[in-house]
Design a protein around this motif. Structure first.
Motif, PDB file in Angstrom:
ATOM      1  N   UNK A 248      53.372  37.979  42.336  1.00  0.00           N
ATOM      2  CA  UNK A 248      53.573  36.530  42.344  1.00  0.00           C
ATOM      3  C   UNK A 248      53.245  36.042  43.749  1.00  0.00           C
ATOM      4  N   UNK A 249      52.140  35.311  43.870  1.00  0.00           N
ATOM      5  CA  UNK A 249      51.670  34.815  45.159  1.00  0.00           C
ATOM      6  C   UNK A 249      52.597  33.705  45.666  1.00  0.00           C
ATOM      7  N   UNK A 250      52.552  33.431  46.963  1.00  0.00           N
ATOM      8  CA  UNK A 250      53.401  32.398  47.560  1.00  0.00           C
ATOM      9  C   UNK A 250      53.157  31.027  46.932  1.00  0.00           C
ATOM     10  N   UNK A 251      51.901  30.756  46.562  1.00  0.00           N
ATOM     11  CA  UNK A 251      51.566  29.451  45.987  1.00  0.00           C
ATOM     12  C   UNK A 251      51.850  29.373  44.492  1.00  0.00           C
ATOM     13  N   UNK A 252      52.319  30.473  43.872  1.00  0.00           N
ATOM     14  CA  UNK A 252      52.721  30.431  42.481  1.00  0.00           C
ATOM     15  C   UNK A 252      51.914  31.261  41.497  1.00  0.00           C
ATOM     16  N   UNK A 253      50.583  31.378  41.632  1.00  0.00           N
ATOM     17  CA  UNK A 253      49.833  32.140  40.628  1.00  0.00           C
ATOM     18  C   UNK A 253      50.173  33.629  40.658  1.00  0.00           C
ATOM     19  N   UNK A 254      49.870  34.296  39.566  1.00  0.00           N
ATOM     20  CA  UNK A 254      50.118  35.732  39.434  1.00  0.00           C
ATOM     21  C   UNK A 254      48.782  36.452  39.363  1.00  0.00           C
ATOM     22  N   UNK A 255      48.744  37.658  39.921  1.00  0.00           N
ATOM     23  CA  UNK A 255      47.553  38.494  39.819  1.00  0.00           C
ATOM     24  C   UNK A 255      48.000  39.945  39.748  1.00  0.00           C
ATOM     25  N   UNK A 256      47.158  40.800  39.196  1.00  0.00           N
ATOM     26  CA  UNK A 256      47.481  42.220  39.079  1.00  0.00           C
ATOM     27  C   UNK A 256      47.519  42.846  40.471  1.00  0.00           C
ATOM     28  N   UNK A 257      48.479  43.745  40.664  1.00  0.00           N
ATOM     29  CA  UNK A 257      48.601  44.457  41.935  1.00  0.00           C
ATOM     30  C   UNK A 257      47.351  45.300  42.160  1.00  0.00           C
ATOM     31  N   UNK A 258      46.825  45.253  43.373  1.00  0.00           N
ATOM     32  CA  UNK A 258      45.639  46.021  43.736  1.00  0.00           C
ATOM     33  C   UNK A 258      45.989  46.886  44.952  1.00  0.00           C
ATOM     34  N   UNK A 259      46.154  48.209  44.749  1.00  0.00           N
ATOM     35  CA  UNK A 259      46.522  49.059  45.888  1.00  0.00           C
ATOM     36  C   UNK A 259      45.453  49.086  46.974  1.00  0.00           C
ATOM     37  N   UNK A 260      44.190  48.854  46.601  1.00  0.00           N
ATOM     38  CA  UNK A 260      43.122  48.826  47.603  1.00  0.00           C
ATOM     39  C   UNK A 260      43.327  47.675  48.585  1.00  0.00           C
TER      40      UNK A 260
END
Length: 168
Positions: free
Chosen positions: A52-64
């Protein structure tokens, strides 16, 4: 597997072995076209960890992405790259929830870097905490210095009535 060098569609597996305590499989491959070798890692993909990004959107975790940040902070420092890789690629396994705030990832990364190298820690903190002034940067360094001094004070014997550290 497509070759990262020439983009040929076919490669053969030369060697395969468990990696990351059995959580993944490391495969050495050879391109059938250009004959160059490269390494791939295979992991079981369950429900992806969502950030969950600071601005609200969600994205899949990327270990890279995490590894890239840790590597930049540790550049030209005596930090073992294998430790950074193990933290970044093991991070998802340590999280017990389906989603995590980006701020929590940054906090955990700082906690990880702190005992490894002070400079790498400060570099990461300066980006993570978005230092906007020299005073904020100096304040973080002073806080770091204060934490170094604290354990030594805790190990000192408590003052006693006779003043020499021995019970009276």
């Amino acid at each position: 597997m497509r070759c990262p060098y020439c983009s040929a569609p076919d490669s053969k597996v030369v060697n395969s072995r468990p990696s990351d305590d059995g959580a993944s499989i490391r495969r050495r491959r050879e391109c059938l076209n250009c004959v160059r070798r490269f390494t791939t890692y295979e992991r079981a993909q369950l429900e992806p960890l969502m950030v969950v990004k600071r601005s609200g959107p969600r994205e899949a975790f990327n270990p890279d992405k995490l590894l890239r940040g840790l590597t930049l902070a540790s550049e030209k420092r005596p930090v073992d790259p294998a430790a950074l890789r193990a933290f970044a690629y093991g991070f998802e396994d340590e999280v017990q929830t389906a989603e995590i705030p980006a701020t929590e990832i940054g906090r955990r990364a700082m906690t990880f870097l702190r005992p490894l190298d002070d400079v790498a820690y400060i570099r990461f903190a300066s980006v993570y905490r978005d230092f906007d002034s020299l005073e904020r940067f100096i304040e973080e360094i002073r806080g770091l210095k204060g934490r170094e001094d604290s354990p030594a004070q805790d190990d000192a014997p408590a003052p006693t009535p006779d003043g020499n550290g021995t019970p009276s």
